[in-house]
Design an enzyme around this catalytic site. Structure first.
Site, short mmCIF file in Angstrom:
data_model
loop_
_atom_site.label_atom_id
_atom_site.label_comp_id
_atom_site.label_asym_id
_atom_site.label_seq_id
_atom_site.Cartn_x
_atom_site.Cartn_y
_atom_site.Cartn_z
N ALA A 46 0.46 -1.16 -0.08
CA ALA A 46 -0.31 0.18 0.06
C ALA A 46 1.24 1.18 0.07
CB ALA A 46 -0.81 0.02 1.32
N TYR A 48 3.83 1.15 -1.84
CA TYR A 48 4.57 1.58 -2.43
C TYR A 48 3.57 2.22 -3.75
CZ TYR A 48 6.89 0.18 -6.88
OH TYR A 48 8.12 0.48 -7.72
N LYS A 133 -10.00 -13.36 -4.30
CA LYS A 133 -8.44 -11.99 -4.85
C LYS A 133 -7.48 -12.77 -2.79
CE LYS A 133 -5.80 -8.38 -6.75
NZ LYS A 133 -4.06 -8.80 -6.18
N GLU A 190 -3.60 -19.01 -8.39
CA GLU A 190 -2.53 -18.23 -7.25
C GLU A 190 -1.55 -19.17 -6.64
OE1 GLU A 190 -1.90 -14.37 -6.54
OE2 GLU A 190 -2.73 -14.37 -8.87
N LYS A 307 -15.70 -11.05 -12.13
CA LYS A 307 -15.88 -10.77 -13.68
C LYS A 307 -16.68 -11.00 -14.25
CE LYS A 307 -10.42 -13.80 -12.71
NZ LYS A 307 -11.01 -14.67 -12.39
O1 D41 Z 1 -7.00 -14.77 -6.88
C1 D41 Z 1 -6.21 -13.59 -7.58
N1 D41 Z 1 -5.66 -13.28 -6.90
C2 D41 Z 1 -6.73 -13.33 -8.91
C3 D41 Z 1 -5.79 -13.06 -10.13
C4 D41 Z 1 -7.99 -13.56 -9.78
N2 D41 Z 1 -9.14 -14.70 -8.59
N3 D41 Z 1 -8.12 -14.16 -10.98
C5 D41 Z 1 -7.34 -13.05 -11.10
N4 D41 Z 1 -7.58 -13.16 -12.91
C6 D41 Z 1 -7.53 -12.45 -13.27
C7 D41 Z 1 -8.12 -11.87 -15.31
C8 D41 Z 1 -8.95 -11.49 -14.78
C9 D41 Z 1 -6.72 -11.37 -15.89
C10 D41 Z 1 -7.26 -13.64 -15.69
C11 D41 Z 1 -6.14 -12.64 -11.09
C12 D41 Z 1 -5.27 -12.34 -12.41
N5 D41 Z 1 -5.78 -12.29 -13.47
C13 D41 Z 1 -4.15 -11.19 -11.96
N6 D41 Z 1 -3.11 -11.96 -11.42
C14 D41 Z 1 -1.84 -11.61 -11.55
C15 D41 Z 1 -2.20 -10.59 -12.05
C16 D41 Z 1 -3.37 -10.92 -12.95
#
Ligand code: D41
Length: 710
Positions: A46, A48, A133, A190, A307
């Site tokens: 945060a 950074y 996330k 991840e 999404k």
């Molecule tokens: O849980 C996450 N960190 C996460 C990362 C997630 N649940 N969904 C993600 N979806 C994407 C896209 C929409 C581009 C398919 C992501 C990431 N990207 C992502 N993680 C690191 C860079 C991008």
């Protein structure tokens, strides 16, 4: 910058922004190197981001200050020497971040999507997939003909690092997909570290006197990019899939939710906390529901992700340079913050352990205001180079005690965005290493509470007060532990009362509790007659207990609730236990040499035996042999370890545990190869995934009942 500024003849006016920009560039480049190349970040994300945004704003206002080497001009992420670069067949995009943590964050995303899709007010709400996330490291897993052939980090999105060997050590990641032999199927997700795995890893590092990790994400990133797969294998990593990369020869589902379900069917770990929902209100609901559960989750999340569910709509929305227009990450408040270390206090624990505790300038972190945080021990404090007066990083996640995880060299960090810049002539190297490190705190030679010598075992890390129960701090902790719900369960005997009893010299020992009368209690400040009588009643009630509770209540070092139960079951009577030799103790299951020695030492001491006698004389009693195996009914679960997860239809967790233990079984908190059965109810979580992955038998409540009845 305003017009008047531009036309002002006051040339030096630019000097301050120029100096600040130079300083920010240097600071950001330095921290980017620490983060991406060395895996040793010194700054919360945060912070950074805040500096990055300050530089962006400065450059926008003064385009002449923009330099080619500015971190704002570069796509971050780089390939480490030592790992082969991998060009992603399909670029790994990044995800747009919504930093407004209020419902407005979700609403503005939905509004954008509707605008892009040309939807009017009368059109139906958009269908979204919402997920967590995870705070980890993005990874691409490439399966050919269903077999894992390559794992690569995201890197800059175009090119990552080949880390297949390390990733193969993650047991959750299938080496072969179930029921899929598509030519190519890339799974994206991840890698992360569970909080309990992280705490245990750091505890091991601490015991060895090694460097600890700042947070699970850094520990995970370090493990993935560890050049020695042997070391990587010792770092417990986990994985959750969130999407796909290149796909050849496999029929895509119609929706993102369908993709995740399909991945789960193939044996890929997918987080259970995901929903399909409609419109902004559905998103807000998910954001709020997960915020509630955030602390209880076994891993860190830094937000949720929305999404657009339909893959067809995703395609029509497309992406904008590097981020899809159909997804957004909606953040939560950070779990790490900077604040000032005002002082260091010493806390004396139940066993006399002296812990340095940071007194902090109060700071809002992980959802609460924190003003105290543990520094663990003086060696770790030294290793981190922390001094009173420093700006430190505080982390609070889940129900873990807040801790100081490091310090930052603070000169460039202090001014908030928009504040006046530092003078040009004082262009500091904000991150100059503080050499030599001169600590301004030392462990006291005596216990700060009772003045007894503070001693450290040879080669040990912890200092301990040698005062034993003579030390009021230890006495307070011992009384609180004795009275605890899982020990003697003395209702009403809490912090405040114990403080009064010990400080007033009224209770000097555990048995002393049972000599209290209403009059003595009622004489205490703020104690009504009625509450005094309640305490007396609670004390009276506590006298009838079990041997296991009694043993746990004594607070013998190394004897937790489970060991206490094992001891009670094994020996059946206090006298047999008191007379047991170290060898006798070693015969108890799960009792090793350290635990056996600690128990033996405790009962060998005359004053401890006297406490036992006094407690029995005061009327504390239990059914001798009540816990002993020989006096019990059939024990169909003898030697079996079970794990409970989720909500069972009729049995509470405590009830199920009691039944299992009565049948000779043991309940453990985590699933491993040694687990015999996992009993799963509604909303069973990652333990169920783990059981499936390890091939541990999974039963429902009916299955448990069948086991119990042999
Ligand atoms: O849980 C996450 N960190 C996460 C990362 C997630 N649940 N969904 C993600 N979806 C994407 C896209 C929409 C581009 C398919 C992501 C990431 N990207 C992502 N993680 C690191 C860079 C991008």
């Amino acid at each position: 910058m305003s017009q008047s500024d531009l036309f002002s003849a006051d040339v030096p006016a630019l000097a301050a922004p120029a100096a600040r920009a130079a300083e920010l560039r240097a600071t950001l480049n330095h921290h980017a190197h620490l983060y991406y190349v060395l895996d040793q970040p010194e700054l919360p994300d945060a912070e950074y981001d805040r500096l990055f945004q300050e530089l962006q704003a400065l450059e926008a206002a003064h385009p002449e200050l923009l330099t080619p080497d500015s971190p704002t001009q570069r796509v971050l992420g780089r390939v480490l020497d030592g790992f082969a670069p991998v060009r992603h067949a399909v670029p790994m995009l990044s995800i747009l971040t919504e930093t407004d943590t209020t419902p407005a964050g979700a609403e503005s995303f939905d509004a954008r999507v509707r605008r892009e899709l040309d939807l009017g007010e009368l059109d139906a709400p958009v269908e979204y997939a919402a997920e967590l996330k995870f705070d980890g490291l993005a990874l691409n897993l490439r399966y050919e003909q269903g077999v894992l052939v390559q794992a690569a980090t995201r890197g800059d999105g175009e090119t990552g690092e080949e880390v297949t060997q390390n990733i193969r050590t993650i047991k959750q990641i299938p080496l072969r997909l179930l029921g899929v032999d598509a030519a190519v199927l890339e799974v994206r997700g991840e890698v992360y570290m569970r909080r309990d795995d992280f705490e245990a890893l750091n505890e091991r590092q601490r015991e060895k006197g090694d460097k600890t990790f700042v947070n699970p994400r850094n520990a995970a990133a370090g493990a993935v990019r560890q050049l020695d797969p042997g070391i990587a294998a010792q770092r417990p990593l986990s994985f959750f899939a969130y999407g796909l990369g290149e796909v050849l020869g496999w029929q895509l589902p119609d929706t993102h939710a369908g993709v995740l379900d399909a991945l789960q069917t193939m044996g890929v770990p997918v987080c259970e906390h995901r929903v399909v929902t409609f419109g902004p209100s559905g998103l807000v609901q998910f954001h709020q529901a997960m915020a509630q559960q955030r602390d209880a989750l076994p891993f860190d999340i830094d937000g949720v992700v929305y999404k657009v569910n339909s893959l067809a709509l995703q395609r029509s929305l497309g992406f904008k340079t590097r981020e899809p227009r159909w997804a957004v990450a909606h953040k939560y408040p950070a779990q790490e913050q900077l604040t000032r270390l005002n002082a260091i206090d010493i806390q004396v624990g139940r066993t006399g352990k002296l812990t340095p505790v940071a007194k902090l300038e109060p700071v809002f972190v992980g959802g609460t205001t924190v003003s105290n945080a543990t520094l663990h021990n003086v060696f770790e404090l030294r290793r981190k180079g922390v001094r009173v007066g420093d700006t430190v990083i505080v982390r609070r996640a889940g129900d873990v005690i807040p801790e100081v995880v490091g310090r930052v060299a603070s000169a460039a960090l202090a001014p908030r965005a928009g504040a006046s810049a530092v003078p040009a002539d004082s262009l500091p190297s904000s991150f100059a290493p503080r050499e030599p490190y001169v600590p301004n705190f030392r462990m006291p030679a005596v216990c700060p509470v009772c003045g007894s010598a503070a001693l450290r075992e040879k080669g040990g890390i912890d200092y301990r007060c040698s005062g034993g129960l003579f030390c009021p701090a230890q006495r307070k902790q011992a009384l609180l532990h004795f009275a605890g719900r899982r020990a003697m369960d003395i209702e009403g005997l809490g912090d405040k009362l114990v403080e009064q009893l010990v400080d007033g010299g009224i209770v000097l020992s555990l048995p002393g509790l049972y000599t209290l009368g209403v009059a003595k209690l009622a004489a205490l400040e703020r104690m009504a007659d009625k509450s005094a009588q309640n305490i007396i009643d609670a004390l009276e009630k506590s006298k009838r207990t079990t041997l296991a509770r009694f043993l746990f209540a004594l607070g013998i070092r190394q004897v937790g609730e489970t060991t206490a139960k094992d001891l009670a079951r094994h020996f059946g009577s206090l006298d047999r236990l008191v007379e047991a030799s170290v060898d006798d103790l070693l015969a108890v299951r799960d009792v090793g040499p350290i635990v056996a020695q600690s128990i033996h030492t405790f009962f060998a001491q005359a004053h401890n035996r006297e406490v036992l006698e006094q407690l029995r004389a005061a009327g504390v009693h239990w059914d001798e042999g009540e816990g002993a195996a020989q006096n019990q009914g059939p024990q169909p679960l003898l030697g079996k370890t079970l794990v409970l997860t989720g909500t069972l239809p009729t049995l509470s967790r405590d009830a199920a545990k009691a039944l299992i233990e009565a049948a000779g079984g043991k309940v453990s908190g985590s699933v491993s190869k040694k687990t015999h059965y996992v009993i799963a109810g509604e909303e069973a979580g990652s333990k169920l995934d783990k059981a499936r992955e390890l091939g541990v038998e999974v039963l429902d409540e009916a299955g448990l009942t069948a086991l119990l009845s042999g």
